[in-house]
Design a protein around this motif. Structure first.
Motif, PDB file in Angstrom:
ATOM      1  N   SER A  64     -12.364   1.890  -5.097  1.00  0.00           N
ATOM      2  CA  SER A  64     -12.952   3.099  -4.503  1.00  0.00           C
ATOM      3  C   SER A  64     -14.347   3.410  -5.024  1.00  0.00           C
ATOM      4  N   GLY A  80     -23.385   3.828   0.078  1.00  0.00           N
ATOM      5  CA  GLY A  80     -22.391   4.683  -0.559  1.00  0.00           C
ATOM      6  C   GLY A  80     -21.296   3.880  -1.228  1.00  0.00           C
ATOM      7  N   THR A  81     -20.260   4.565  -1.669  1.00  0.00           N
ATOM      8  CA  THR A  81     -19.131   3.893  -2.308  1.00  0.00           C
ATOM      9  C   THR A  81     -18.063   3.559  -1.277  1.00  0.00           C
ATOM     10  N   SER A  83     -15.075   4.404  -1.264  1.00  0.00           N
ATOM     11  CA  SER A  83     -14.228   5.563  -0.969  1.00  0.00           C
ATOM     12  C   SER A  83     -14.778   6.411   0.173  1.00  0.00           C
ATOM     13  N   GLU A  84     -16.051   6.215   0.500  1.00  0.00           N
ATOM     14  CA  GLU A  84     -16.672   6.984   1.576  1.00  0.00           C
ATOM     15  C   GLU A  84     -16.531   6.329   2.946  1.00  0.00           C
ATOM     16  N   LYS A 139     -20.450   6.473   7.752  1.00  0.00           N
ATOM     17  CA  LYS A 139     -20.970   7.727   8.283  1.00  0.00           C
ATOM     18  C   LYS A 139     -22.438   7.580   8.668  1.00  0.00           C
TER      19      LYS A 139
END
Length: 233
Positions: A64, A80-81, A83-84, A139
């Protein structure tokens, strides 16, 4: 597409059981004395094992906090990571059969101390044709998709990294334990799809696979349990 897992490494998941040799005979205080006193180990009722991987998402593993990057030549853009990431479509559970023989006899003097040795290599059934990859989107980049899969056998006769192999293995420990291990080769995949701005993908640490019992399951479908019989000379 580049796999962020190392495609040259053989990843395995396993289930392991142990026998304390001193409980068999408290007078035996060394592996060599055990081998002198006992000749063979018979493992029976092996012929109806199935293997299931029901952990289909990145969140099921310890990735994550891994940071994902991308770029056309150099991976200089942070995505991002892990987990995102947002699940777009979940993958199907995988189930296959180990295809072990019913029984296996192992000579005690062929088992090594501190070194895992394979005594059966069998080939799991191919997976039925389904969508096993879990697909993610990022996203604000809806066209950029990430595919994730911990594959446990071949699909459509496409074989890679010995992914069909299943092993029965054994070894002794230095503290007088006998280990019996059921081990399955897996093929972990984490790949970004082509995107106009990104040809390459990267991450900030090495992705590895650590098996947990709730991820890769070895299930004995026999009416009788697996039996381990240690026979004296």
């Amino acid at each position: 597409m580049v796999n962020l897992f190392n495609d040259t490494e053989e990843y395995t998941g396993y289930y392991e059981t142990e026998i304390d040799l001193r409980q068999i005979d408290p007078t035996i205080q060394s592996i060599s004395k055990f081998q002198d006193a006992y000749k063979t180990i018979e493992i029976s009722n092996l012929n109806n094992f199935s293997i299931t991987n029901n952990a289909t998402k990145i969140a099921d593993y310890n990735y994550s906090n891994t940071k994902l990057t991308a770029g056309f030549e150099i991976c200089g853009t942070s995505l991002g990571t892990l987990s995102e990431l947002i699940v777009k479509e979940d993958g199907e559970q995988q189930t296959t059969n180990a295809n072990f023989p019913k029984n296996k006899i192992i000579k005690t003097n062929e088992i090594l101390t501190g070194q895992i040795k394979s005594f059966i290599t069998s080939h799991a059934d191919e997976l039925k044709e389904k969508k096993y990859h879990t697909q993610y989107r990022i996203k604000e980049k809806s066209q950029l998709l990430i595919n994730f899969l911990i594959q446990i056998s071949s699909i459509n006769n496409i074989k890679s990294n010995k992914v069909q192999n299943v092993y029965l293995q054994s070894y002794y420990t230095n503290n007088m334990k006998l280990k019996i291990r059921f081990s399955k080769v897996i093929w972990p995949q984490f790949m970004g799809t082509y995107y106009p701005d990104y040809k390459n993908f990267g991450n900030d640490n090495n992705l590895t696979f650590s098996n947990k019992s709730d991820k890769l399951n070895f299930i004995n479908k026999n009416n009788n349990p697996v039996k381990i019989t240690i026979k004296p000379n």
